[in-house]
Design an enzyme around this catalytic site. Structure first.
Site, PDB file in Angstrom:
ATOM      1  N   LEU A 131       0.833  -1.201   0.000  1.00 40.85           N
ATOM      2  CA  LEU A 131       0.000   0.000   0.000  1.00 40.85           C
ATOM      3  C   LEU A 131       0.873   1.259   0.000  1.00 40.85           C
ATOM      4  CD1 LEU A 131      -2.827   1.373   0.292  1.00 40.85           C
ATOM      5  CD2 LEU A 131      -2.508   1.209   2.782  1.00 40.85           C
ATOM      6  N   GLU A 133       3.755   4.097  -0.367  1.00 32.82           N
ATOM      7  CA  GLU A 133       4.694   4.602  -1.364  1.00 32.82           C
ATOM      8  C   GLU A 133       5.574   5.655  -0.720  1.00 32.82           C
ATOM      9  OE1 GLU A 133       2.663   5.873  -4.904  1.00 32.82           O
ATOM     10  OE2 GLU A 133       1.581   3.973  -5.111  1.00 32.82           O
ATOM     11  N   SER A 138       0.824   7.823   5.279  1.00 31.17           N
ATOM     12  CA  SER A 138      -0.566   7.800   5.744  1.00 31.17           C
ATOM     13  C   SER A 138      -1.527   8.388   4.716  1.00 31.17           C
ATOM     14  CB  SER A 138      -0.695   8.575   7.058  1.00 31.17           C
ATOM     15  OG  SER A 138       0.137   8.005   8.053  1.00 31.17           O
ATOM     16  N   GLN A 342      17.491   0.104  30.929  1.00 27.52           N
ATOM     17  CA  GLN A 342      17.907   0.866  32.118  1.00 27.52           C
ATOM     18  C   GLN A 342      18.201  -0.076  33.278  1.00 27.52           C
ATOM     19  OE1 GLN A 342      18.271   4.013  31.571  1.00 27.52           O
ATOM     20  NE2 GLN A 342      18.885   4.744  33.584  1.00 27.52           N
ATOM     21  N   ILE A 343      17.374  -1.085  33.459  1.00 24.14           N
ATOM     22  CA  ILE A 343      17.572  -2.045  34.544  1.00 24.14           C
ATOM     23  C   ILE A 343      18.861  -2.823  34.352  1.00 24.14           C
ATOM     24  CG2 ILE A 343      16.673  -4.209  35.524  1.00 24.14           C
ATOM     25  CD1 ILE A 343      13.852  -3.005  35.132  1.00 24.14           C
ATOM     26  N   GLU A 369       1.599  -0.197  10.317  1.00 24.23           N
ATOM     27  CA  GLU A 369       0.133  -0.321  10.343  1.00 24.23           C
ATOM     28  C   GLU A 369      -0.529   0.958  10.834  1.00 24.23           C
ATOM     29  OE1 GLU A 369       0.055  -2.818   8.655  1.00 24.23           O
ATOM     30  OE2 GLU A 369      -0.395  -4.654   9.737  1.00 24.23           O
ATOM     31  N   GLU A 373       0.060   8.456  16.023  1.00 20.81           N
ATOM     32  CA  GLU A 373      -0.759   9.634  15.744  1.00 20.81           C
ATOM     33  C   GLU A 373      -1.994   9.278  14.912  1.00 20.81           C
ATOM     34  OE1 GLU A 373       3.068  10.691  17.156  1.00 20.81           O
ATOM     35  OE2 GLU A 373       2.549   9.448  15.429  1.00 20.81           O
TER      36      GLU A 373
END
Length: 385
Positions: A131, A133, A138, A342-343, A369, A373
């Site tokens: 889909l 390009e 979007s 971080q851990i 997908e 936003e």
């Protein structure tokens, strides 16, 4: 080994069986090679073929077409558990199932389903879906790839990009413009086999993450496709793609969930084993509270994802729910992966532990997908009707 049919066991047992099967397969066929494949950006087609043998490349395809005949709960389990092992392979499995195969399953006629689904469901053929390009993203209605009718054939010219399996795929469902620019009924979905003259894979992307999953261009140069390869009617392609993406967002939510689960699981184990000041770092409230937040976020993402899957199984609209699941799960997986690094501290920034890969792979989930936003746009439109 293959998955059981729904009649052989109840749902919970089936989900547990699928999870165990994926875990065993991943530890045997993926984990030993994961880092090298990631470094080399190698797409392991043989692994995808093996997933086909396990019934995982046609999870949602009815048994009459060679699939496993399962629903979305089983599908979510398979993707999420695969993503724990390697998100890239989970992404490829998701794109093959929900986009290419799913589009044909949802909108193909009986002849088309019998023609293509058995090969896709078994991974004899790897599927792609086009889909996007370079200049549309979007803004799909502004696509420039066109199809012009010439008798019983349509001549396609243009390029699609950011396509999973763009080079290695054997077949693609492609949405191209057959009408005016901007017309939502001016696009049509074609199924195109890779051997079709004028159809080829283009440039492969060099990516930050998801490096085992191939992303490349689809190139069309006077590619002649017979009218029998049109899914549905001329002009329905864009509307079809929106419905396909509703299901696809459940796939990305499941993928995100798996990344978050993997990062959390490794963080819990590491925090119990790693000692500072003569005690496990899990004893420190700063680490324990991080883990508490991570676990809560993961549970939230799973509940939304399972809710969307349940509605999809019941044949109800999932436009809002799949967008919510995808939005929350993708943002959660980025947050949880970041906290995992971080851990782990300095070790989290090395390839000695898998959390740095979760961190790199996670970001795509907020983009593919439809970006976060776009999900907010979908959700807001649904609640403001």
């Amino acid at each position: 080994m293959s998955v059981a049919t729904p009649t052989q066991t109840n749902t919970n047992e089936t989900l547990q069986m699928i999870a165990k099967m994926v875990q065993d397969f991943g530890e045997r066929a993926i984990t030993p090679n994961r880092n090298k494949w990631d470094d080399d950006q190698h797409f392991p087609v043989d692994v995808m073929k093996e997933l086909g043998n396990l019934g995982l490349m046609g999870v949602l395809v009815p048994e009459e077409y060679g699939g496993s005949g399962f629903g979305y709960q089983e599908y979510v389990t398979a993707i999420s558990e695969l993503a724990v092992i390697d998100p890239s392979i989970g992404l490829s499995m998701a794109a093959h199932n929900s986009l290419c195969t799913g589009h044909i399953l949802q909108f193909g006629n009986e002849e088309q389903k019998k023609r293509w689904l058995p090969k896709l469901a078994t991974a004899e053929w790897i599927g792609a879906w086009g889909l996007t390009e370079a200049n549309t993203g979007s803004d799909a209605g502004n696509m420039r790839t066109t199809a012009v009718q010439d008798g019983d054939y349509w001549v396609i010219n243009g390029t699609k990009n950011f396509i999973t399996h763009g080079k290695s795929g054997d077949i693609a469902v492609v949405i191209v413009r057959t009408g005016e620019i901007g017309d939502s009924h001016g696009m049509t979905a074609f199924v195109i086999e890779k051997t079709t003259e004028g159809f080829s894979g283009g440039r492969k992307e060099d990516k930050l993450g998801m490096r085992l999953s191939e992303t490349a261009e689809l190139v069309f140069d006077n590619c002649r496709v017979h009218k029998d390869n049109i899914l549905g009617k001329v002009g329905e392609g864009f509307v079809q793609s929106l419905k396909v993406l509703d299901g696809g967002r459940i796939s990305i939510a499941a993928l995100s969930l798996g990344i978050a689960k993997g990062a959390l699981r490794h963080s819990i184990v590491y925090s119990k084993e790693r000692e500072q000041f003569n005690q496990p770092i899990a004893n420190f409230q700063a680490i324990a509270f991080k883990l508490a937040e991570m676990a809560t976020d993961v549970e939230t993402a799973e509940l939304l994802t399972r809710q969307a899957a349940d509605l999809k199984n019941k044949g109800k609209s999932v436009n809002k729910e799949s967008a919510m699941a995808k939005y929350v799960a993708s943002e959660v997986c980025v947050k949880v992966a970041s906290e995992a690094v971080q851990i782990f501290g300095g070790y989290g920034y090395t390839k000695d532990f898998p959390v740095e890969k979760y961190y790199r792979d996670s970001k795509l989930c907020t983009i593919g997908e439809g970006t976060s936003e776009i999900q907010k746009l979908v959700i807001s439109r649904a609640i403001l009707k």
